[in-house]
Every structure is written in structure tokens, then in C-alpha cells.
Design a protein around this motif. Structure first.
Motif, mmCIF file in Angstrom:
data_model
loop_
_atom_site.group_PDB
_atom_site.id
_atom_site.type_symbol
_atom_site.label_atom_id
_atom_site.label_comp_id
_atom_site.label_asym_id
_atom_site.label_seq_id
_atom_site.Cartn_x
_atom_site.Cartn_y
_atom_site.Cartn_z
ATOM 1 N N SER B 17 40.502 35.165 44.729
ATOM 2 C CA SER B 17 40.415 36.520 45.299
ATOM 3 C C SER B 17 39.046 36.920 45.876
ATOM 4 C CB SER B 17 40.911 37.584 44.306
ATOM 5 O OG SER B 17 40.073 37.705 43.215
ATOM 6 N N HIS B 210 39.746 37.000 36.031
ATOM 7 C CA HIS B 210 39.018 37.970 36.841
ATOM 8 C C HIS B 210 39.082 39.309 36.113
ATOM 9 C CE1 HIS B 210 37.938 40.509 40.228
ATOM 10 N NE2 HIS B 210 37.504 39.425 40.851
ATOM 11 N N MET B 212 39.398 42.236 36.896
ATOM 12 C CA MET B 212 40.393 43.204 37.347
ATOM 13 C C MET B 212 41.778 42.921 36.747
ATOM 14 S SD MET B 212 39.684 45.739 39.383
ATOM 15 C CE MET B 212 40.944 46.120 40.586
ATOM 16 N N PHE B 213 42.015 41.657 36.374
ATOM 17 C CA PHE B 213 43.362 41.290 35.933
ATOM 18 C C PHE B 213 43.435 40.950 34.454
ATOM 19 C CE2 PHE B 213 42.734 40.084 40.385
ATOM 20 C CZ PHE B 213 43.645 40.944 40.967
ATOM 21 N N VAL B 227 34.326 47.706 34.827
ATOM 22 C CA VAL B 227 35.507 48.571 34.906
ATOM 23 C C VAL B 227 35.068 50.027 34.937
ATOM 24 C CG1 VAL B 227 37.617 49.301 33.717
ATOM 25 C CG2 VAL B 227 36.975 46.899 33.739
ATOM 26 N N SER B 230 33.768 50.852 38.264
ATOM 27 C CA SER B 230 34.860 50.966 39.240
ATOM 28 C C SER B 230 35.583 52.289 39.076
ATOM 29 C CB SER B 230 35.869 49.832 39.058
ATOM 30 O OG SER B 230 35.250 48.626 39.271
ATOM 31 N N TRP B 234 36.371 54.970 41.911
ATOM 32 C CA TRP B 234 37.703 55.480 42.272
ATOM 33 C C TRP B 234 37.715 57.000 42.176
ATOM 34 C CZ3 TRP B 234 40.090 51.832 38.085
ATOM 35 C CH2 TRP B 234 39.963 50.510 38.510
ATOM 36 N N THR B 440 45.514 46.356 32.632
ATOM 37 C CA THR B 440 44.306 45.799 33.248
ATOM 38 C C THR B 440 43.639 46.841 34.146
ATOM 39 O OG1 THR B 440 45.480 45.060 35.191
ATOM 40 C CG2 THR B 440 45.398 43.518 33.351
ATOM 41 N N SER B 442 43.170 46.512 37.211
ATOM 42 C CA SER B 442 43.947 46.577 38.443
ATOM 43 C C SER B 442 45.121 47.556 38.277
ATOM 44 C CB SER B 442 44.413 45.169 38.784
ATOM 45 O OG SER B 442 45.596 45.169 39.422
ATOM 46 N N ASP B 443 45.759 47.547 37.077
ATOM 47 C CA ASP B 443 46.839 48.513 36.802
ATOM 48 C C ASP B 443 46.293 49.934 36.869
ATOM 49 O OD1 ASP B 443 48.592 46.474 36.308
ATOM 50 O OD2 ASP B 443 48.343 46.509 34.136
ATOM 51 N N GLN B 445 43.753 51.048 38.466
ATOM 52 C CA GLN B 445 43.437 51.419 39.851
ATOM 53 C C GLN B 445 44.703 51.907 40.575
ATOM 54 O OE1 GLN B 445 42.166 48.233 42.399
ATOM 55 N NE2 GLN B 445 40.946 49.601 43.647
ATOM 56 N N ARG B 446 45.800 51.192 40.341
ATOM 57 C CA ARG B 446 47.062 51.550 40.986
ATOM 58 C C ARG B 446 47.511 52.942 40.504
ATOM 59 N NH1 ARG B 446 52.451 50.278 39.643
ATOM 60 N NH2 ARG B 446 51.653 49.295 37.784
#
Lengths: 291, 452
Positions: B17, B210, B212-213, B227, B230, B234, B440, B442-443, B445-446
Motif C-alpha cells: 500500500s 500495516h 491502519m489494518f 492512529v 490520524s 480526520w 482497526t 482503517s475501520d 476512518q470509514r
């Protein structure tokens, strides 16, 4: 023009900036590829100073754009000189309109802001876009054309391309992330706090009036302090101020017991000062055992 | 640089990535040819890595693709289990008086004290042993733990902790030890990853590591900071995003008063239109967090997010619960969330039985806390839904759901685990506006993008 990273580091050193080999290599590659360089890192590690030193080393005029929230094109790129345009209209009441309307939006009525100044400058310049993370995302998107093509578009005039290929440096304190598009167009340097040896060398060159022993003690002390969980870690400039403060108090070496009252030169938050004061007692006891 | 190796490196970096454009490749090739004397690794790192957080993954990929290719022969003969090293295990005592001998061969950290020469770390666990552990199909974290246990890492760490607590270790020595400790951890993790990548013949294990995951509960301190940073980013992005009230036109609505005011500059002529400033929408946010042991690490990140978002809402309320509820809203107004962490730790000992009871919690909330909540409020619940076989009392959850505008449930468990017998998700799911897996970064962030 530098022939190697070592050469670049030497030139910067002559200008009073000590750079490590990794950052020197990256900066050298950015200059060689004529690409913008994005310098990130915590506040006070010397990002802006690097740009200033590079401008001196390259003998280029520095054009600086300080970013902030709400910065827009009229403050960063150009604006029309409305007062002058009105005067022109007043004078030209009898003239042909077709002629005036072209004339009104010519370079004569254009107010150049830092970005346009860098693009139009006939002599080589260094453009420093400082603290880009403070600006809005719209402004970041607007910069893409300038960073990739070294040109800007003004609707009334068309596209203006740079005459002297400015060196472009961007700095950021990481308060927000940038888009992939911006990052892709830049070469990236991450500056962090200097190692003990480097910080001693920096203090030696920036404050030559200080005793060697005091410089070493202060740098070791600051290095230890940076390992504590503080809200704001001391920057290099604060280390210099702190060493100068101790020098002003006629100290030739650093004793943990004598520091009360001087710590606010090094740390900027009362909470941090309290934390360090508490830790000083422990360090003092340890030091007395060693002796 | 060998062209095939270069292509392999680029391919691997893209797989894990990293965003590498064709222009980056062209620049890299140009510089490799133009400056052959520059160190290749440094040169490629400068040109291919665009984010500081990607440096770690670049280093790992470089080790796997380039270094292992070039120095395989020089590295492997130096197996740590050789007789030379086993001498160190004889008649030696570890730091803090612990860990004498091992009896099973292999190297023991307790026997050698703090490692000053970091190059030795890479030889602590034999490659064949790692392959054997991975071959058993054990999870990554478990393999790392086993590898660490084999070198007596935990005894070694305890001995230093004890020594520090007793005051026989100075702070400088303690910091040096901490550095060595994190170097060993990093090295072992990297070695396990390298072995796993080779074993699976895929980059998938590396992608899973990674930050993020990765599961939020298994992050290292550095990754946690990534995190957190980040989340701040966000949140800042969201602060810039306009609320739905002014979304009708990109620039907002026309502001007549400002237009008239501006026109004074141009002799009363309307030369420029002005628009109203976009105002963020400001409904109420209510956050409910299960702080039982299994959930504590996830709560920390959600609270950090709420702290960053506080300016965006007119009112925020935060409640913690296990089998009863308590209000922690006051802690959200401070940037330093150590108070929240302390509350999570102390709560279980003070009042709770330590076992979650969602039914009782929602009953208490519906009866006492939700009387004055806005009907436009967003309610976010962070919990794994594990109810320890207690009654779900869905009617109270339904009542709460009716009182608020939107109800989102964030669950750190995998979706298939939501339907296990002691999980209440199956009873509550129909009353939620949406249920998200929140395991995670990434979750998370979504969810931030979807919900706020």
C-alpha cells in the motif's frame, strides 16, 4: 550547483546550518530533479532555518509565504488593484470601451503576491511556503499546478510560467495530513530532534560564547528531558536560549539542584515544568550516588 | 541496481500500500544512473517514500527484497545457537538476580544482560525455528510471543523492571534498556514477518501489519501515536466540511448585507457577490462505551476522536459502562486523555462486577439519563455485545433508539462473532441505524467519514 550531498552539507554548514547525511541526500536529490521539497517535523527542529540557509547558500532571494487558516488566492497569488482600476476608468470616460476593458486587466493593474512574485521573478529565487498544514485544503489543491508545472493560471491573463525555476520548499508541523496528489509532487524530508553530538555542534556554532562544558551538560540534559512524556518537547532554539540563560547566571556547568526558575526558558507549559521539576529530584539523587 | 530487483522492489512496495507513481519510478531510475556513488537505499527511500509513517514498511520490504537477496550467505552461518554463544549461558546471572541458565541450549537474554551491539539481535532466534512456528499455523502475534519466550525475553524484561523499581538501575540505564527492548521487539517482529512472507509466498502478512489494518488492541506505542495523529487529522478535515444546512450550493447562500456593504467600495455598483459563511451543523452527540477489560484499548481511540470533535457539536455526553453507567463527560473537555484512562482502570475495581450487562445498562439509561436528549442527537455505542448470558432487555434499547435521531453501534469483533450465543448484537441490530465493525484504524476512518 552542488555536486554531491556532502558538498551541499558543506555549503549549508558554511551558512550556519548543520544537516545530517540522510536529509542532505534527500535535499540534494530534490534540487537535482528540480522538484519541490516538503519538510515535515515537530516545531523547532529547524525546518524554516533550513530554507533560509539554503537560500543563502544558493545566493537566491527568499520569497516567503506564511500560511494560515483562510489564506486564499488573493493573498497568496495575486489581486487586482481596484483603486487604480477605478482611477483608470475615471480618466477614460471618453475612450473606447473595448480598449479600456483589455487595458484594465493587464499586468499594470496586477498586485503580485508571494507566489506570483516567485513565478515572475527574473532572477533565481527560493520560494518558502511555510506551515502549509495551517492552510485550508482548497489552497493545497490550488498549489498543485504551481508545484508540478511551475506555472499559475490567472483567468484574465492566462497561464504564467516561471522564468527562473524557483527552488520551492514547503514546511509542515503535521497538524493535518496532505493529499496524495501534493505528496506525490514533492520529495519528502522528515526532520527530527538532533542527536546529542549534532546538538552540541549546533550550540557550538550558534552560541560560541558558551563554555564547552556547559554546552555538553545542557545538551545531555535536554536530551533526557525529550524522553519525558511532555506536551511540548524543547526545540533546538529553546536549548540555545536555556544555555544562554544559564550562562547569564554565571554557570559554567549544569547542576540539577540549581535549575529551579530557569526551566520556563526551556519548557512552555506549566504542567511540563512541574513534571520536569519532579523528575529533577530523582536525577539529582542519582547524580549524587555517582559522585 | 539490477533491473529485476528494482521491479520486484517497486511491486512489493505497491503491494504493501505505498503509492508509487510512474514519475517516481522515472525519477528513481534517473538518479540511480546519474548518481551511482550515492547509497541506493537512501536514494530510493528519498524518492519513493512520501509519508514518514511509511518509512518502517519500506525498511522491512528492503530487507526482504534486497538485503536478504544479497547477504543471505553472510548472515546465516552466524547462527546464535552455535557453541561460541552458548558459553554465555554458563554460570551467569541475569540482571536483577533472575534467569540463571536455560538448560535447553539457545541464547537467553537473561544471561547476557543488555545488548549493546544491536547487530546481534538479528541472530537471537534461528530462522528454522521461526519457520517451524509459522508452519504450525499460529497467528502472527502468537508466533512473536513464542519467539520472545524462547529467548527468555519476558524474564529479562521483568528483571530490569524489578531492578528499576528497586532503584538499582539509573534512569539513563533504564532508557538504554528501553531502547534495546524496543529494538529486540522490532527485530523479532520483522524476522517473523520476513519468514511469514517467505512461507506464504505473498505480501499479505505485511499488509496485515500495516498500522491502519492492525487491531487497535495490538498496536505498539508508536503505532498508537500514528492512529491518534490520524484521528486529529480526520477530525480537522471534518471541521472544515460544511454541515448539511448550507449544502444547497457549493459556496453557500447569498449574503445581501455583505454585498451592499462591499458595493460601497465601487460607488454603489454590485461588482462581487458575497456568500454566507458555512456553519457546521451542531447536533448533540452521546457516546456510550463499554470499558470492560476486552474493550479498554478500543475506548481510548474513540474518546480521542470525540475529544477532537468536541467543537463540532453543541453538546457532547460521554458515558462509560460495564454493568452500570457513569458519566465521564468532564474528561472529554481536556486534550490530555490520561484522566479517561485512569477512570477506565479504576471503575472496574470501584463499582462494577467486571462483567458486561447490556440489558441492565440500557434499562438504567432509558429510565434516568435519556429524558433530556435531543431528538436529533447521534448516539454512538462502542461495545462488543458480549452479555455474559444475561437478558438483553431489548425493549429498553428500542426505547432509546426511538428517542435519538441516529444510533450507530461500533463493534470491535469480527462480523461472524456478532451472532455467537452470548452476543446481544443479533437482538439489538434491528434498532440501530447502522452497525460498524470497528477493529482497526482503517475501520475507524470509514466510520468517521460515514457518521460525521
Amino acid at each position: 550547483m552542488q555536486t554531491s550531498p556532502l558538498d551541499l552539507a558543506k555549503q549549508l554548514e558554511d551558512e550556519g546550518y548543520l544537516i545530517d547525511q540522510e536529509a542532505a541526500t534527500t535535499l540534494f536529490l530534490a534540487l537535482a530533479l528540480e522538484k519541490p521539497c516538503l519538510i515535515e517535523g515537530p516545531a523547532g527542529v529547524g525546518k524554516t532555518q533550513l530554507a533560509l540557509a539554503l537560500a543563502r547558500a544558493e545566493k537566491r532571494r527568499l520569497i516567503r509565504l506564511q500560511c494560515y487558516e483562510g489564506l486564499d488566492i488573493s493573498k497568496a497569488l495575486y489581486d487586482w488593484n481596484y483603486a487604480k482600476q477605478l482611477l483608470r476608468l475615471q480618466l477614460a470616460k471618453t475612450e473606447d470601451w473595448d480598449e479600456i476593458k483589455v487595458d484594465l486587466f493587464s499586468e499594470e493593474f496586477l498586485l503580485s503576491r508571494p507566489l506570483l512574485e516567485a513565478i515572475l521573478s527574473p532572477e533565481p529565487v527560493l520560494l518558502l511556503i511555510d506551515e502549509l498544514d495551517k492552510s485550508d485544503e482548497e489552497f493545497e489543491s490550488f498549489l498543485l499546478e504551481l508545484l508540478a508545472e511551475q506555472q499559475v493560471s490567472i483567468p484574465e491573463l492566462g497561464t504564467l510560467t516561471s522564468k527562473s525555476k524557483p527552488i520551492v520548499l514547503l514546511t509542515s508541523n503535521n497538524s493535518r495530513d496532505f493529499s496524495d496528489a501534493l505528496r506525490r509532487r514533492c520529495i519528502h524530508i522528515y526532520l527530527t530532534y538532533p542527536s546529542l553530538e549534532r546538538e552540541i555542534a549546533i550550540l557550538g556554532s550558534q552560541a560560541p560564547e558558551l563554555a564547552e562544558g556547559l554546552i555538553k551538560d545542557v545538551c545531555e540534559f535536554v536530551g533526557k528531558t525529550r524522553k519525558l512524556p511532555l506536551q511540548k518537547l524543547p526545540s533546538v532554539s529553546e536549548t540555545i536560549d536555556f544555555a544562554r540563560a544559564l550562562n547569564a547566571l554565571q554557570k559554567v556547568e549544569l547542576n540539577y539542584g540549581d535549575l529551579m526558575g530557569t526551566l520556563s526558558v526551556l519548557l512552555k507549559y506549566p504542567k511540563d515544568v512541574a513534571k520536569l521539576e519532579e523528575r529533577l529530584k530523582k536525577w539529582e539523587t542519582e547524580a549524587s550516588y555517582k559522585r | 541496481m539490477d533491473g529485476w530487483l528494482f521491479i520486484k522492489l517497486i511491486h512489493a512496495l505497491r503491494q504493501v500500500s505505498l503509492s508509487i507513481s510512474s514519475q517516481d519510478i522515472l525519477d528513481a531510475q534517473t538518479c540511480l544512473i546519474r548518481y551511482p556513488s550515492l547509497p541506493r537505499k537512501q536514494l530510493l527511500k528519498s524518492l519513493l517514500v512520501h509519508r514518514p509513517q511509511d518509512v518502517g514498511i519500506f525498511e522491512t520490504v528492503w530487507r526482504i527484497v534486497v538485503e536478504s537477496n544479497e547477504s543471505y550467505e553472510t548472515e546465516h552461518p552466524l547462527d546464535i545457537t552455535s557453541n561460541k554463544d552458548s558459553d554465555e549461558n554458563q554460570n551467569s546471572q541475569g540482571f536483577g538476580g533472575q534467569g540463571v541458565g536455560r538448560g535447553s541450549g539457545g541464547i537467553s537474554l537473561t544471561a547476557i544482560g543488555d545488548i549493546q551491539d544491536l547487530s546481534r539481535i538479528s541472530k537471537l532466534v534461528p530462522f528454522s525455528r521461526l519457520e517451524e512456528l509459522i508452519g504450525k499455523g499460529i497467528e502472527f502475534e502468537e508466533v512473536v510471543k513464542s519467539a520472545l519466550a524462547e529467548i527468555d525475553y519476558y524474564t529479562w524484561v521483568n528483571s530490569f523492571d524489578l531492578a528499576y523499581q528497586r532503584g538499582t538501575l539509573s534512569e539513563d540505564e533504564w532508557y538504554t534498556h528501553q531502547n534495546t527492548r524496543s529494538s529486540i521487539l522490532r527485530e523479532i517482529r520483522e524476522q517473523v514477518l520476513m519468514t511469514q512472507v517467505g512461507f506464504d509466498n505473498s505480501w499479505e502478512p505485511l499488509v496485515r501489519q500495516h498500522w491502519m489494518f492492525k487491531s487497535l488492541s495490538s498496536l505498539s506505542e508508536e503505532e498508537k501515536e500514528l492512529v491518534r495523529s490520524s484521528i486529529r487529522k480526520w477530525a480537522r478535515k471534518l471541521a472544515l466540511r460544511p454541515g448539511s444546512r448550507w449544502k444547497s450550493y457549493n459556496k453557500g447562500t447569498i449574503d445581501i448585507a455583505s454585498i451592499v456593504q462591499k458595493s460601497v467600495q465601487w460607488d454603489g455598483l454590485f461588482l462581487r457577490l458575497c456568500y454566507r459563511h458555512k456553519m457546521p451543523r451542531a447536533p448533540e452527540l452521546v457516546v456510550l462505551c463499554d470499558v470492560s477489560n476486552s474493550m479498554a484499548s478500543f475506548v481510548e481511540f474513540l474518546i480521542h476522536l470525540v475529544t477532537c470533535l468536541r467543537a463540532r457539536f453543541r453538546k457532547i455526553r460521554v458515558y462509560f459502562f460495564i454493568d452500570a453507567v457513569w458519566d465521564v463527560t468532564e474528561f472529554v473537555w481536556d486534550d490530555d486523555i490520561s484522566g479517561v484512562k485512569q477512570e477506565i482502570k479504576s471503575w472496574g475495581h470501584k463499582v462494577s462486577s467486571g462483567f458486561s450487562d447490556y440489558g441492565a445498562v440500557f434499562k438504567e439509561l432509558a429510565k434516568t439519563k435519556f429524558s433530556d436528549v435531543s431528538s436529533r442527537a447521534i448516539l454512538m455505542i462502542l461495545g462488543d455485545g458480549k452479555n455474559n448470558y444475561r437478558p438483553p432487555q431489548s425493549e429498553y434499547f428500542a426505547e432509546i433508539s426511538e428517542k435519538v435521531g441516529k444510533l450507530f453501534w461500533l463493534n470491535p469483533l469480527e462480523v461472524k462473532e456478532w451472532f455467537e450465543t452470548d452476543n446481544v448484537m443479533k437482538d439489538y441490530k434491528s434498532y440501530c441505524s447502522k452497525v460498524y465493525r470497528c477493529r482497526t484504524a482503517s475501520d475507524l476512518q470509514r466510520i468517521v467519514k460515514d457518521v460525521f
